[in-house]
Design a protein around this motif. Structure first.
Motif, PDB file in Angstrom:
ATOM      1  N   ARG A 130       4.828  -4.715  -3.595  1.00 22.78           N
ATOM      2  CA  ARG A 130       5.378  -3.450  -2.801  1.00 22.78           C
ATOM      3  C   ARG A 130       6.161  -3.029  -4.215  1.00 22.78           C
ATOM      4  NH1 ARG A 130       6.165  -4.456   2.069  1.00 22.78           N
ATOM      5  NH2 ARG A 130       4.984  -6.783   3.094  1.00 22.78           N
ATOM      6  N   GLY A 131       6.585  -3.329  -4.894  1.00 21.87           N
ATOM      7  CA  GLY A 131       7.380  -2.938  -6.314  1.00 21.87           C
ATOM      8  C   GLY A 131       6.249  -1.758  -6.328  1.00 21.87           C
ATOM      9  N   GLY A 132       4.751  -1.741  -6.882  1.00 24.10           N
ATOM     10  CA  GLY A 132       4.855  -0.623  -6.920  1.00 24.10           C
ATOM     11  C   GLY A 132       3.939   0.611  -6.484  1.00 24.10           C
ATOM     12  N   TRP A 133       4.049   0.043  -4.895  1.00 28.90           N
ATOM     13  CA  TRP A 133       3.816   0.982  -3.966  1.00 28.90           C
ATOM     14  C   TRP A 133       5.016   2.092  -3.807  1.00 28.90           C
ATOM     15  CZ3 TRP A 133      -0.842   2.845  -1.980  1.00 28.90           C
ATOM     16  CH2 TRP A 133      -1.936   2.227  -1.678  1.00 28.90           C
ATOM     17  N   SER A 134       6.686   1.397  -4.209  1.00 25.79           N
ATOM     18  CA  SER A 134       7.941   2.271  -4.260  1.00 25.79           C
ATOM     19  C   SER A 134       7.709   2.803  -5.803  1.00 25.79           C
ATOM     20  CB  SER A 134       8.774   1.026  -4.233  1.00 25.79           C
ATOM     21  OG  SER A 134       8.494   0.163  -3.676  1.00 25.79           O
ATOM     22  N   THR A 135       7.161   2.181  -6.744  1.00 24.55           N
ATOM     23  CA  THR A 135       6.665   3.775  -7.817  1.00 24.55           C
ATOM     24  C   THR A 135       5.651   5.136  -7.830  1.00 24.55           C
ATOM     25  OG1 THR A 135       7.447   1.689  -9.058  1.00 24.55           O
ATOM     26  CG2 THR A 135       6.446   3.596  -9.796  1.00 24.55           C
ATOM     27  N   LEU A 136       4.563   4.162  -7.122  1.00 25.83           N
ATOM     28  CA  LEU A 136       3.961   5.343  -6.435  1.00 25.83           C
ATOM     29  C   LEU A 136       4.437   6.444  -5.383  1.00 25.83           C
ATOM     30  CD1 LEU A 136       1.342   6.446  -7.465  1.00 25.83           C
ATOM     31  CD2 LEU A 136       0.169   4.605  -5.315  1.00 25.83           C
ATOM     32  N   VAL A 137       4.894   5.915  -4.442  1.00 25.88           N
ATOM     33  CA  VAL A 137       4.991   6.351  -3.433  1.00 25.88           C
ATOM     34  C   VAL A 137       6.353   7.260  -3.962  1.00 25.88           C
ATOM     35  CG1 VAL A 137       6.827   6.766  -1.013  1.00 25.88           C
ATOM     36  CG2 VAL A 137       4.818   5.081  -1.395  1.00 25.88           C
ATOM     37  N   SER A 138       7.769   7.127  -4.784  1.00 25.44           N
ATOM     38  CA  SER A 138       8.678   7.895  -5.234  1.00 25.44           C
ATOM     39  C   SER A 138       8.181   9.691  -6.045  1.00 25.44           C
ATOM     40  CB  SER A 138       9.124   7.035  -5.935  1.00 25.44           C
ATOM     41  OG  SER A 138       9.518   6.623  -7.113  1.00 25.44           O
ATOM     42  N   ALA A 139       6.825   9.303  -6.462  1.00 20.14           N
ATOM     43  CA  ALA A 139       6.487   9.895  -7.124  1.00 20.14           C
ATOM     44  C   ALA A 139       5.731  11.378  -6.754  1.00 20.14           C
ATOM     45  CB  ALA A 139       5.585   9.877  -8.310  1.00 20.14           C
ATOM     46  N   VAL A 140       5.427  11.525  -4.771  1.00 14.86           N
ATOM     47  CA  VAL A 140       4.867  12.662  -3.979  1.00 14.86           C
ATOM     48  C   VAL A 140       5.866  13.223  -3.970  1.00 14.86           C
ATOM     49  CG1 VAL A 140       2.561  11.012  -4.555  1.00 14.86           C
ATOM     50  CG2 VAL A 140       3.909  10.936  -2.651  1.00 14.86           C
ATOM     51  N   ASP A 141       5.778  13.883  -2.888  1.00 10.36           N
ATOM     52  CA  ASP A 141       6.652  14.419  -2.111  1.00 10.36           C
ATOM     53  C   ASP A 141       5.454  14.668  -0.449  1.00 10.36           C
ATOM     54  OD1 ASP A 141       8.169  16.646  -3.590  1.00 10.36           O
ATOM     55  OD2 ASP A 141       6.044  16.822  -3.820  1.00 10.36           O
ATOM     56  N   LEU A 142       4.517  14.039  -0.147  1.00 12.20           N
ATOM     57  CA  LEU A 142       4.637  13.534   0.925  1.00 12.20           C
ATOM     58  C   LEU A 142       2.960  11.784   0.819  1.00 12.20           C
ATOM     59  CD1 LEU A 142       3.886  14.022   3.573  1.00 12.20           C
ATOM     60  CD2 LEU A 142       1.860  15.493   4.073  1.00 12.20           C
ATOM     61  N   VAL A 143       2.764  11.201   1.877  1.00 14.80           N
ATOM     62  CA  VAL A 143       1.817  10.483   1.631  1.00 14.80           C
ATOM     63  C   VAL A 143       1.500  10.414   2.805  1.00 14.80           C
ATOM     64  CG1 VAL A 143       1.052   7.693   2.030  1.00 14.80           C
ATOM     65  CG2 VAL A 143       3.510   8.631   0.192  1.00 14.80           C
ATOM     66  N   ALA A 144      -0.271  10.499   3.279  1.00 14.95           N
ATOM     67  CA  ALA A 144      -1.101  10.847   3.913  1.00 14.95           C
ATOM     68  C   ALA A 144      -1.453   9.615   4.486  1.00 14.95           C
ATOM     69  CB  ALA A 144      -1.927  11.822   4.212  1.00 14.95           C
ATOM     70  N   LEU A 145      -1.203   8.836   5.613  1.00 13.67           N
ATOM     71  CA  LEU A 145      -2.121   7.566   5.556  1.00 13.67           C
ATOM     72  C   LEU A 145      -3.226   7.060   6.468  1.00 13.67           C
ATOM     73  CD1 LEU A 145      -2.147   4.664   5.120  1.00 13.67           C
ATOM     74  CD2 LEU A 145      -0.626   4.361   6.810  1.00 13.67           C
ATOM     75  N   VAL A 146      -4.356   7.587   5.700  1.00  9.84           N
ATOM     76  CA  VAL A 146      -5.720   6.853   7.015  1.00  9.84           C
ATOM     77  C   VAL A 146      -5.810   6.244   6.983  1.00  9.84           C
ATOM     78  CG1 VAL A 146      -7.955   8.309   5.752  1.00  9.84           C
ATOM     79  CG2 VAL A 146      -6.297   9.615   5.166  1.00  9.84           C
ATOM     80  N   GLU A 147      -6.738   5.060   5.985  1.00  7.06           N
ATOM     81  CA  GLU A 147      -6.040   3.513   6.367  1.00  7.06           C
ATOM     82  C   GLU A 147      -6.300   3.153   5.579  1.00  7.06           C
ATOM     83  OE1 GLU A 147     -10.869   3.623   7.116  1.00  7.06           O
ATOM     84  OE2 GLU A 147     -10.616   4.387   4.656  1.00  7.06           O
ATOM     85  N   ALA A 148      -5.429   2.328   5.607  1.00  2.38           N
ATOM     86  CA  ALA A 148      -4.938   1.001   5.160  1.00  2.38           C
ATOM     87  C   ALA A 148      -5.681  -0.585   5.735  1.00  2.38           C
ATOM     88  CB  ALA A 148      -3.932   0.934   4.544  1.00  2.38           C
ATOM     89  N   SER A 149      -5.508  -1.337   4.991  1.00  4.30           N
ATOM     90  CA  SER A 149      -5.648  -3.193   4.905  1.00  4.30           C
ATOM     91  C   SER A 149      -3.735  -2.897   5.262  1.00  4.30           C
ATOM     92  CB  SER A 149      -4.983  -4.497   4.225  1.00  4.30           C
ATOM     93  OG  SER A 149      -4.696  -4.464   3.766  1.00  4.30           O
ATOM     94  N   PRO A 150      -3.468  -3.954   6.878  1.00  2.35           N
ATOM     95  CA  PRO A 150      -1.974  -4.538   7.164  1.00  2.35           C
ATOM     96  C   PRO A 150      -1.161  -4.739   6.028  1.00  2.35           C
ATOM     97  CG  PRO A 150      -3.996  -5.491   8.854  1.00  2.35           C
ATOM     98  CD  PRO A 150      -4.578  -5.187   7.706  1.00  2.35           C
ATOM     99  N   PRO A 151      -1.397  -5.254   4.985  1.00  7.91           N
ATOM    100  CA  PRO A 151      -0.029  -5.291   5.011  1.00  7.91           C
ATOM    101  C   PRO A 151      -0.121  -4.968   3.542  1.00  7.91           C
ATOM    102  CG  PRO A 151      -2.251  -7.565   3.663  1.00  7.91           C
ATOM    103  CD  PRO A 151      -2.367  -6.752   4.842  1.00  7.91           C
ATOM    104  N   ASN A 152      -1.213  -3.377   2.630  1.00  7.50           N
ATOM    105  CA  ASN A 152      -0.684  -2.569   2.739  1.00  7.50           C
ATOM    106  C   ASN A 152      -0.020  -1.317   3.278  1.00  7.50           C
ATOM    107  OD1 ASN A 152      -1.637  -3.165  -0.085  1.00  7.50           O
ATOM    108  ND2 ASN A 152      -3.851  -2.821  -0.192  1.00  7.50           N
ATOM    109  N   ASP A 153      -1.036  -1.421   4.253  1.00  2.70           N
ATOM    110  CA  ASP A 153      -0.545  -0.525   5.617  1.00  2.70           C
ATOM    111  C   ASP A 153       1.369  -1.092   5.758  1.00  2.70           C
ATOM    112  OD1 ASP A 153       1.015   0.807   8.475  1.00  2.70           O
ATOM    113  OD2 ASP A 153      -0.968   1.607   8.459  1.00  2.70           O
TER     114      ASP A 153
END
Length: 361
Positions: A58-81
């Motif tokens: 989850r910390g890795g996702w937070s780091t990645l998400v904080s570096a962009v302006d928008l996240v476009a979620l097309v498909e992901a496993s339930p835990p990653n979603d």
């Protein structure tokens, strides 16, 4: 998300397989974004897309998400979603969910009727099909000025024909549709008018079915009705015309066809008929149509240079030559021409008189 904004300089993270996310990536790239892809599956995206490693926490996702302006979620496993949603909420990063593109080995073809040229007559179904296209094969007479907006990031191929000149033969168009779909692409064949009204849509459907390609048809507004309507001419009118016949004037009618046409009565609408106008007018007169039957020539429908010329069966050939009438044009023959905005008062009175007589009969 409907990508109509300018994303120049913006960083967009797309989550999903390269194939499933291909249309989403193409749209954001076309809008000027710097696109990143993180995927749970292998696959090679557009070379302009930057691939990033899949976060394992989850910390890795937070780091990645904080570096962009928008996240476009097309498909992901339930835990990653769930991790993505929580990370976007915590980092206050915009999140949008996008529909994945088809990912089968074989793509699909959709024949889309674009109407007579006015983009306002495109249907919602037509715009939806264009939005999901990987490649668009378009015609000369259909709306095409805003293809980059309607189908952002798609490949655009002009296969349009002009009178007497088919730059891309029909059999080659059908082969291109099939080959693109066999390559796994979502294909739109954008046609003027309606695909099944002198649009050779039936031939393209047969070619796709023969190759095992899924094919769908989105109906369009046909110029046979819309162009006369814009000129103020209804193809039917109470007590004047209760039927209308539409045919292609590309090839001259036979004597039997001319005789039957006159016998039917009602309104006659001719598409692509300027080149055979002399044959048609003389044939209708020869088989008993009144010489003073009104005729309208409506050129370049729905363009800034649309022009309506009013004549009669016995004068239309001379009149057409005098004004230099040319394709594309729609011909309308019948009493309803009297309702045209270009008709004079005498023509309107003539039609009203015809209605009165018909009502008394």
């Amino acid at each position: 998300m409907d990508v109509t904004l300018d994303f120049s300089g913006r960083r967009v993270l797309v989550v999903g397989g390269a194939q499933a996310a291909r249309r989403v990536l193409a749209r954001y790239l076309a809008a000027g974004a710097t696109a990143y892809l993180v995927s749970e599956t292998a696959g090679m995206p557009d070379p302009r897309v930057r691939v990033v490693a899949l976060p394992r926490s989850r910390g890795g996702w937070s780091t990645l998400v904080s570096a962009v302006d928008l996240v476009a979620l097309v498909e992901a496993s339930p835990p990653n979603d769930q991790a993505i949603v929580e990370a976007c909420s915590a980092e206050r990063t915009w999140l949008t969910r996008e529909v994945p593109a088809a990912t089968g080995r074989t793509g699909q073809v959709t024949l889309v009727g674009g109407g007579p040229g006015d983009e306002g007559l495109l249907t919602l179904a037509a715009l939806a099909a264009l939005r999901g296209a990987d490649v668009v094969y378009y015609d000369r007479l259909g709306p095409r000025d805003r293809l980059a907006e309607w189908a952002p990031g798609a490949e655009y191929v002009n296969v349009g024909k002009t009178p007497g000149h088919h730059a891309v033969p029909q059999v080659h168009i059908e082969r291109m549709l099939v080959e693109s779909a066999l390559a796994g692409k979502t294909v739109v064949r954008l046609k003027g008018g309606d695909p099944f009204v002198f649009g050779r849509g039936g031939e393209e459907v047969i070619a796709c079915r023969a190759a095992g390609i899924p094919v769908a048809v989105v109906s369009g507004v046909t110029s046979a009705i819309a162009v006369p309507a814009l000129a103020g001419i209804p193809v039917t009118h109470r007590d004047v015309s209760r039927l209308f016949t539409v045919f292609s004037g590309h090839t001259p009618l036979s004597e039997d066809e001319l005789a039957h046409l006159v016998g039917l009565g009602g309104t006659i609408v001719v598409l692509m008929g300027v080149g055979t106008l002399a044959h048609l007018a003389s044939g209708l007169a020869r088989h008993g149509m009144r010489g003073d039957m009104p005729v309208a020539i409506i050129e370049r429908g729905f363009s800034d240079s649309q022009r309506t010329t009013i004549a009669s069966v016995d004068t239309v050939v001379t009149t057409a030559a005098g004004v230099g009438a040319r394709s594309p044009a729609v011909l309308v023959i019948g009493e309803v021409v009297g309702l045209s905005e270009s008709a004079d008062a005498a023509a309107v009175e003539l039609m009203q008189a015809a209605a009165t007589i018909a009502g008394q009969a």
